[in-house]
Write a protein that holds these residues in place. Structure first.
Motif, short mmCIF file in Angstrom:
data_model
loop_
_atom_site.label_atom_id
_atom_site.label_comp_id
_atom_site.label_asym_id
_atom_site.label_seq_id
_atom_site.Cartn_x
_atom_site.Cartn_y
_atom_site.Cartn_z
N LYS A 186 0.90 -1.16 0.13
CA LYS A 186 0.10 -0.23 0.08
C LYS A 186 0.89 1.42 0.05
CE LYS A 186 -3.41 2.60 2.74
NZ LYS A 186 -3.57 2.75 4.05
N THR A 187 1.86 1.24 0.83
CA THR A 187 2.81 2.44 0.94
C THR A 187 3.50 2.66 -0.44
OG1 THR A 187 3.25 2.14 3.21
CG2 THR A 187 4.84 3.18 2.29
N LEU A 237 2.51 1.68 -3.32
CA LEU A 237 1.52 2.22 -4.44
C LEU A 237 1.28 3.58 -4.31
CD1 LEU A 237 -0.70 -1.10 -4.55
CD2 LEU A 237 0.71 -0.17 -6.38
N GLU A 238 1.11 4.11 -2.98
CA GLU A 238 0.81 5.53 -2.67
C GLU A 238 1.90 6.33 -2.89
OE1 GLU A 238 -0.12 5.31 1.37
OE2 GLU A 238 -2.31 4.89 1.30
N GLN A 239 3.15 5.83 -2.90
CA GLN A 239 4.47 6.83 -3.31
C GLN A 239 4.35 6.78 -4.79
OE1 GLN A 239 7.69 4.85 -1.69
NE2 GLN A 239 7.37 5.80 0.54
N GLY A 240 3.57 6.13 -5.46
CA GLY A 240 3.73 5.91 -6.83
C GLY A 240 4.75 5.55 -7.70
N TYR A 259 10.39 1.45 -7.40
CA TYR A 259 8.92 1.08 -7.31
C TYR A 259 8.67 0.01 -8.18
CZ TYR A 259 3.93 1.70 -8.56
OH TYR A 259 2.54 1.43 -8.72
N THR A 319 8.60 6.24 5.45
CA THR A 319 7.40 5.83 4.70
C THR A 319 6.22 5.97 5.87
OG1 THR A 319 7.61 3.59 5.24
CG2 THR A 319 8.47 4.26 3.06
#
Length: 136
Positions: free
Chosen positions: A45-46, A48-51, A57, A124
């Protein structure tokens, strides 16, 4: 320590029930697997939130996905192991093979998670959100 006449704990002299022992062991491993699964889900989740702009990634998404998949397989294996009866002699070889497979998969999962930790070694979650919104 004095020994009293008679046995105050008669269950100590009885042989261990291997099936109960294996089931308890599998339940304990399953609990640890669930904890690691939750941790990896939060990591995913973290990330994915950071992109996609974050440095590792694709690497982290791949490693976390592999770890989650391995953990599901391990969980299924542990359920199968817990349901089989170790006291049945004809099942012992099969249970041993399943246990060896689960152990190997746990080892691989640990190695994958070491790489996840190595590639994800930056602020994070709560700490990053707090420092970016309200620097002290």
């Amino acid at each position: 320590m004095m020994h009293m006449p008679g046995n105050p704990n008669p269950s100590r002299n009885q042989p261990i029930n291997l099936n109960h022992y294996a089931t308890k062991k599998s339940v304990a491993e399953s609990m640890l697997d669930v904890a690691l699964f939750m941790s990896n889900a939060m990591r995913l989740k973290t990330v994915l939130e950071q992109g996609p702009s974050s440095q590792y990634y694709a690497t982290l998404i791949t490693l976390i996905s592999i770890s989650l998949l391995l953990q599901v397989v391990i969980g299924i294996l542990l359920v199968v192991i817990a349901r089989l009866n170790l006291n049945e002699v004809e099942m012992q070889w099969k249970l041993n093979q399943l246990n060896n497979a689960a152990t190997i998969l746990v080892f691989i999962t640990v190695v994958v998670n070491i790489f996840i930790t190595a590639f994800g070694a930056h602020k994070t979650g709560f700490l990053a959100a707090r420092t970016s919104r309200n620097p002290l």
